[in-house]
Design an enzyme around this catalytic site. Structure first.
Site, PDB file in Angstrom:
ATOM      1  N   LYS A  53      34.610  21.287  83.322  1.00  0.00           N
ATOM      2  CA  LYS A  53      34.522  22.683  82.878  1.00  0.00           C
ATOM      3  C   LYS A  53      35.114  23.614  83.943  1.00  0.00           C
ATOM      4  O   LYS A  53      35.879  24.527  83.627  1.00  0.00           O
ATOM      5  CB  LYS A  53      33.062  23.060  82.589  1.00  0.00           C
ATOM      6  CG  LYS A  53      32.551  22.409  81.307  1.00  0.00           C
ATOM      7  CD  LYS A  53      31.043  22.499  81.150  1.00  0.00           C
ATOM      8  CE  LYS A  53      30.587  21.627  79.982  1.00  0.00           C
ATOM      9  NZ  LYS A  53      29.131  21.490  79.869  1.00  0.00           N
ATOM     10  N   GLN A  97      23.858  23.176  82.741  1.00  0.00           N
ATOM     11  CA  GLN A  97      24.208  21.823  82.318  1.00  0.00           C
ATOM     12  C   GLN A  97      22.924  21.057  81.976  1.00  0.00           C
ATOM     13  O   GLN A  97      22.006  20.971  82.781  1.00  0.00           O
ATOM     14  CB  GLN A  97      24.989  21.108  83.438  1.00  0.00           C
ATOM     15  CG  GLN A  97      25.527  19.755  83.033  1.00  0.00           C
ATOM     16  CD  GLN A  97      26.534  19.822  81.888  1.00  0.00           C
ATOM     17  OE1 GLN A  97      27.404  20.677  81.855  1.00  0.00           O
ATOM     18  NE2 GLN A  97      26.387  18.928  80.918  1.00  0.00           N
ATOM     19  N   ASP A 120      27.174  29.216  75.770  1.00  0.00           N
ATOM     20  CA  ASP A 120      26.904  27.926  75.116  1.00  0.00           C
ATOM     21  C   ASP A 120      26.282  28.138  73.732  1.00  0.00           C
ATOM     22  O   ASP A 120      26.213  27.223  72.924  1.00  0.00           O
ATOM     23  CB  ASP A 120      25.930  27.097  75.972  1.00  0.00           C
ATOM     24  CG  ASP A 120      26.605  25.881  76.584  1.00  0.00           C
ATOM     25  OD1 ASP A 120      27.731  25.539  76.140  1.00  0.00           O
ATOM     26  OD2 ASP A 120      26.011  25.265  77.490  1.00  0.00           O
TER      27      ASP A 120
END
Ligand code: NAD
Length: 301
Positions: A53, A97, A120
């Protein structure tokens, strides 16, 4: 029939090319888009994902803030880190994460992220937005699948869509996004009886179960579009999806490969959401909507 390949790598590349002009326009107005990625602990797979990422961000001109916290970090410290990032105008997206260590309440941490930086799309506000068809940030993997489907030129309205897998990050939001587009959606999961009875009816079959070889040709309707979200590492090191690609490609009209299908799109959509967030923040500053920055409101998204 041999299926046409839906090339996620190529679409990703094309989208990322398009990001350059948007980043340029933001920078010209004094805004460098920024994404903060928080990793707690040292799960090797998570480290790889975070590395990918961060690298993708840099390639697209998005500044990344990589925050690596030790595995024994207290929940309160993670929450304090998020509060700091929520208040930092250089940060337009915040990503935690997953999975988090067991002593940290993942839901609590996700809810702490400002809905305006929830790139997200896992905050309850954005999840709820999916239900009413008005989310700020669609979750990245289903968002990527939607764009892959668009490349086939298929109008999903009225189609039978079967989603195999009902997780909060893939299956459920995927189903809601396609319902919003007026598909007739069936969601299957591990407790579904006679999976094949459902999948055989699918004009569009989306599989996100994490079970290699789950979908074999007998379960697929002739001419179906098959999207394989699964990523499974076999004992011999090979990465495969959930679909028997070689068998199913002889029946499907379109199919995604693994790797090179959905995978590259997920990171690309994360960058898309981060750019959208930066553009949105700029717009809010330029208008009276700035007042709304801290308060989630249903208007104007
Ligand atoms: P998860 O484990 O959270 O959920 C799996 C879902 O599949 C559950 O709803 C479960 O009930 C269902 N399921 C399991 N076995 C089944 C079976 N035999 N028949 C029908 N349903 C079954 O997984 P997840 O996080 O949603 O991920 C699913 C897969 O997608 C994994 O392989 C994961 O690595 C992959 N994934 C890929 C990307 C990407 O970017 N390509 C992103 C996220 C997840």
């Amino acid at each position: 029939m041999t299926a046409q390949i839906i090339d996620g790598k190529a679409l990703s590349k094309q989208l990322r090319e398009g990001f350059k002009a948007r980043v340029g326009a933001l920078v010209a107005q004094g805004v460098t888009p920024g994404l903060a990625v928080i990793l707690v602990g040292d799960n090797p797979a998570s480290r790889v994902y975070v590395g990918n990422k961060v690298k993708a961000c840099e390639e697209c001109g998005v500044r990344s803030f990589h925050i690596a916290l030790p595995g024994d970090t207290l929940e309160s410290e993670v929450l304090a880190t998020i509060a700091r990032l929520n208040a930092d105008p250089a940060v337009h997206g915040i990503l935690i994460q997953l999975p988090l260590p067991p002593h940290i309440d993942g839901r609590k941490v996700l809810e702490a992220i400002s809905v305006h930086k929830d790139v997200d799309g896992f905050h309850l506000y954005n999840v709820g937005g999916l239900v009413v068809g008005n989310t700020i940030f669609p979750p990245c993997t289903p968002y990527g699948v939607q764009l892959l489907l668009d490349t086939t030129g298929t109008d999903v309205a009225g189609k039978n869509v079967v989603v195999v897998g009902a997780s909060n990050i893939v299956g459920k939001p995927m189903a809601l996004m396609l319902l919003q587009r007026e598909a007739t959606v069936t969601i299957c999961h591990a407790k579904t009886r006679d999976l094949a009875q459902h999948t055989i009816l699918a004009d569009i079959l989306i599989v996100a179960a994490g079970k290699p070889g789950l979908i074999v040709p007998q379960m697929v309707k002739q001419g179906a579009i098959v999207i394989d979200v699964g990523i499974n590492r076999l004992a011999d090191g090979r990465i495969v999806g959930d679909v028997d690609f070689d068998g199913v490609k002889e029946k499907a009209s379109w199919i995604t490969p693994v790797p090179g299908g959905v995978g590259p799109m997920t990171v690309t959509m994360l960058i898309e959401n981060t750019l959208r967030s930066a553009e949105r923040a700029l717009r809010m500053r330029q208008t009276d909507d700035y007042q709304d920055w801290e308060a989630p409101v249903l208007k104007g998204h």
